[in-house]
Each structure stands twice: as structure tokens, then as C-alpha cells.
Design a protein around this motif. Structure first.
Motif, PDB file in Angstrom:
ATOM      1  N   UNK A   1      52.446  36.146  87.180  1.00  0.00           N
ATOM      2  CA  UNK A   1      52.215  36.938  88.380  1.00  0.00           C
ATOM      3  C   UNK A   1      50.915  36.487  89.040  1.00  0.00           C
ATOM      4  N   UNK A   2      50.631  37.080  90.199  1.00  0.00           N
ATOM      5  CA  UNK A   2      49.453  36.679  90.966  1.00  0.00           C
ATOM      6  C   UNK A   2      48.176  37.367  90.518  1.00  0.00           C
ATOM      7  N   UNK A   3      48.265  38.371  89.657  1.00  0.00           N
ATOM      8  CA  UNK A   3      47.071  39.053  89.197  1.00  0.00           C
ATOM      9  C   UNK A   3      46.814  40.337  89.964  1.00  0.00           C
ATOM     10  N   UNK A   4      45.741  41.027  89.591  1.00  0.00           N
ATOM     11  CA  UNK A   4      45.464  42.330  90.233  1.00  0.00           C
ATOM     12  C   UNK A   4      45.049  42.219  91.689  1.00  0.00           C
ATOM     13  N   UNK A   5      44.524  41.058  92.110  1.00  0.00           N
ATOM     14  CA  UNK A   5      44.108  40.927  93.512  1.00  0.00           C
ATOM     15  C   UNK A   5      45.293  40.958  94.470  1.00  0.00           C
ATOM     16  N   UNK A   6      46.476  40.547  93.983  1.00  0.00           N
ATOM     17  CA  UNK A   6      47.676  40.537  94.826  1.00  0.00           C
ATOM     18  C   UNK A   6      48.756  41.442  94.222  1.00  0.00           C
ATOM     19  N   UNK A   7      48.326  42.530  93.579  1.00  0.00           N
ATOM     20  CA  UNK A   7      49.229  43.584  93.111  1.00  0.00           C
ATOM     21  C   UNK A   7      50.274  43.053  92.118  1.00  0.00           C
ATOM     22  N   UNK A   8      49.885  42.046  91.326  1.00  0.00           N
ATOM     23  CA  UNK A   8      50.758  41.501  90.269  1.00  0.00           C
ATOM     24  C   UNK A   8      52.123  41.089  90.828  1.00  0.00           C
ATOM     25  N   UNK A   9      52.118  40.387  91.924  1.00  0.00           N
ATOM     26  CA  UNK A   9      53.366  39.926  92.526  1.00  0.00           C
ATOM     27  C   UNK A   9      54.028  38.910  91.597  1.00  0.00           C
ATOM     28  N   UNK A  10      55.300  39.119  91.201  1.00  0.00           N
ATOM     29  CA  UNK A  10      55.919  38.230  90.203  1.00  0.00           C
ATOM     30  C   UNK A  10      56.275  36.865  90.794  1.00  0.00           C
ATOM     31  N   UNK A  11      56.474  35.919  89.889  1.00  0.00           N
ATOM     32  CA  UNK A  11      56.882  34.576  90.295  1.00  0.00           C
ATOM     33  C   UNK A  11      58.320  34.590  90.789  1.00  0.00           C
ATOM     34  N   UNK A  12      58.618  33.737  91.769  1.00  0.00           N
ATOM     35  CA  UNK A  12      59.936  33.714  92.405  1.00  0.00           C
ATOM     36  C   UNK A  12      60.992  33.207  91.433  1.00  0.00           C
ATOM     37  N   UNK A  13      62.021  34.005  91.215  1.00  0.00           N
ATOM     38  CA  UNK A  13      63.171  33.599  90.405  1.00  0.00           C
ATOM     39  C   UNK A  13      64.255  33.119  91.368  1.00  0.00           C
ATOM     40  N   UNK A  14      64.331  31.798  91.552  1.00  0.00           N
ATOM     41  CA  UNK A  14      65.207  31.225  92.573  1.00  0.00           C
ATOM     42  C   UNK A  14      66.657  31.217  92.074  1.00  0.00           C
ATOM     43  N   UNK A  15      67.375  32.267  92.408  1.00  0.00           N
ATOM     44  CA  UNK A  15      68.799  32.354  92.094  1.00  0.00           C
ATOM     45  C   UNK A  15      69.613  31.821  93.273  1.00  0.00           C
ATOM     46  N   UNK A  16      70.922  31.751  93.084  1.00  0.00           N
ATOM     47  CA  UNK A  16      71.798  31.248  94.154  1.00  0.00           C
ATOM     48  C   UNK A  16      71.810  32.213  95.344  1.00  0.00           C
ATOM     49  N   UNK A  17      71.802  33.535  95.080  1.00  0.00           N
ATOM     50  CA  UNK A  17      71.794  34.503  96.178  1.00  0.00           C
ATOM     51  C   UNK A  17      70.487  34.434  96.968  1.00  0.00           C
ATOM     52  N   UNK A  18      69.371  34.304  96.243  1.00  0.00           N
ATOM     53  CA  UNK A  18      68.082  34.222  96.929  1.00  0.00           C
ATOM     54  C   UNK A  18      67.961  32.918  97.719  1.00  0.00           C
ATOM     55  N   UNK A  19      68.532  31.853  97.189  1.00  0.00           N
ATOM     56  CA  UNK A  19      68.503  30.586  97.908  1.00  0.00           C
ATOM     57  C   UNK A  19      69.271  30.675  99.219  1.00  0.00           C
ATOM     58  N   UNK A  20      70.419  31.323  99.203  1.00  0.00           N
ATOM     59  CA  UNK A  20      71.193  31.495 100.433  1.00  0.00           C
ATOM     60  C   UNK A  20      70.456  32.375 101.441  1.00  0.00           C
ATOM     61  N   UNK A  21      69.801  33.429 100.946  1.00  0.00           N
ATOM     62  CA  UNK A  21      69.037  34.297 101.851  1.00  0.00           C
ATOM     63  C   UNK A  21      67.877  33.539 102.494  1.00  0.00           C
ATOM     64  N   UNK A  22      67.210  32.668 101.735  1.00  0.00           N
ATOM     65  CA  UNK A  22      66.106  31.877 102.296  1.00  0.00           C
ATOM     66  C   UNK A  22      66.603  30.894 103.351  1.00  0.00           C
TER      67      UNK A  22
END
Length: 239
Positions: A117-138
């Protein structure tokens, strides 16, 4: 007269000359002993230079240990000293057994472990899990300029890259937006692609756009004239 000539001859004889020289030397010694000896005059610059030289004495340079050449000649042959060609540390390393490590394990050790994650400065934003659905949305987001022809975007969406850290959320309307901007349950979709396909069923814009593109591509060809003749034949009535 003859007596005066005899006295002159005696004076210029060898004995007379010696006596004259001895008497002259004695007179000179007496004159030098009576006169005071003159003192030597030293210039002022000489005394100043001597004092400066006595105050500042140059030290003798220490050359230290001179480097001896490692190549010597003996009996007309040049020979190199093997002890000076390689240092003792390098010689010890060459005599030891070298350990060969697995390059994959070395790469794992050297590579920095990626954070989740990005840490407490960026609210622990998780790393991108690039799935097929997310790839199509991007991909849809990159091509969002074609969804609505009346809306223009300032940024170049074609050069957008996949974010390293991202999170997908759900928009929840407030209680005051129940009638103004609430999305019905039948209109809700899981992904952006499903929303675009549902909008296409209601508007049919992409289908009409595809038809216009095909007409422009096939204009002037055989199928174009066939369709043109078919439309003309429909309009003419036979008696």
C-alpha cells in the motif's frame, strides 16, 4: 772620481742589492705595524639578508622510500619480480575457492520488496490488482471521448497509464438526492463496460455510427451500386 765609481759598483753588486731589498722590507713592516688596519665596510643589505637567512632556514626535503622497479636485468635478461606483480590480498583471494551463488537468489536479495500500500500519508491505498474487468474499464476510460460527442476532455487520455495504486468504490447517494440524482437498481451495473453496453441498447448511437462508417468505406464499390439499384427499383412502379 775613481773612489766614487768604486762605491757605485759596490752598491749595484749582488750583495748590495740584497742589502737594499732587506732594508726596504724592514721599512715596509715598520710602516704597516704603525698604521691602524682598516675595518671592512659591510653593506646594510648584507646584514639584513644574513638575519633573514638565520631566521628562516629551509628544511631538507625528505624523499622517503623510493619505488624500486619491478623489472630487473640479470645476465642480459629482463626478469620481473613476481611478489610485486600482484598484491598479497589479491594473491590470497586467487588461491581461495570461489563460491558461486544462484543469480535468481541474488536478484531476490538485491531487488527492493514492493510495498502493498501507499502508507499512512495516502490513506493506505492498496496496490492495483489488474484483472480482466479492471483492464477493460481502464480501456473505456482512455476512450471516453467517443462516448459523448458533445463532451470534450482537456487531457490526452490516450497516453494514460495504469495506476500503480488504485481502489474501486461504489457511489452512495445522500438522503437529499433520493429523487434528483439517484440511480435505479435496474440501471446499476457492476463495471463501466456493462454501463456503456446498457446505454447503447437505449440510444443505439454506436450502431448508427458503425453504419455510417461502413457506408463511407463501401461507397463506390459493387455492394454500394447493388443497394442503390434496389432502392431505385422499389421506387418505380410497373403498369
Amino acid at each position: 772620481m775613481p773612489q766614487q765609481l768604486d762605491t757605485d759598483r759596490d752598491e749595484f753588486s749582488n750583495d748590495g742589492i740584497k742589502k737594499l731589498l732587506q732594508s726596504a722590507e724592514q721599512r715596509l713592516k715598520q710602516a704597516t705595524s704603525l698604521e691602524p688596519s682598516p675595518r671592512p665596510i659591510k653593506p646594510a643589505s648584507f646584514s639584513a639578508n644574513s638575519q633573514a637567512a638565520s631566521a628562516y632556514k629551509l628544511r631538507r626535503l625528505n624523499t622517503g622510500h623510493l619505488i624500486q622497479p619491478y623489472i630487473t636485468s640479470a645476465n642480459g635478461r629482463a626478469r620481473a619480480d613476481p611478489s610485486r606483480l600482484i598484491s598479497q590480498e589479491d594473491r590470497k583471494l586467487s588461491e581461495q575457492v570461489k563460491k558461486v551463488e544462484d543469480p535468481l537468489k541474488l536478484k531476490e536479495k538485491t531487488t527492493v520488496k514492493k510495498t502493498d500500500n501507499t502508507g499512512p500519508d495516502w490513506f493506505h491505498l492498496p496496490r492495483t490488482d489488474l484483472t480482466s474487468e479492471l483492464k477493460q474499464d481502464l480501456q473505456i476510460i482512455k476512450m471516453r471521448s467517443i462516448l459523448d460527442p458533445k463532451r470534450h476532455y482537456k487531457t490526452d487520455s490516450a497516453n494514460l497509464q495504469t495506476p500503480g495504486f488504485s481502489q474501486i468504490g461504489t457511489i452512495i447517494e445522500g438522503p437529499t438526492e433520493f429523487y434528483s440524482s439517484r440511480i435505479l437498481n435496474n440501471d446499476r451495473r457492476k463495471t463501466i463496460v456493462d454501463e456503456v453496453l446498457a446505454m447503447e441498447k437505449s440510444t443505439g448511437r454506436f450502431r448508427s455510427k458503425y453504419r455510417d462508417v461502413q457506408l463511407a468505406a463501401t461507397s463506390g464499390k459493387k455492394t454500394f451500386y447493388k443497394n442503390l439499384k434496389a432502392r431505385r427499383s422499389r421506387g418505380v412502379r410497373k403498369r
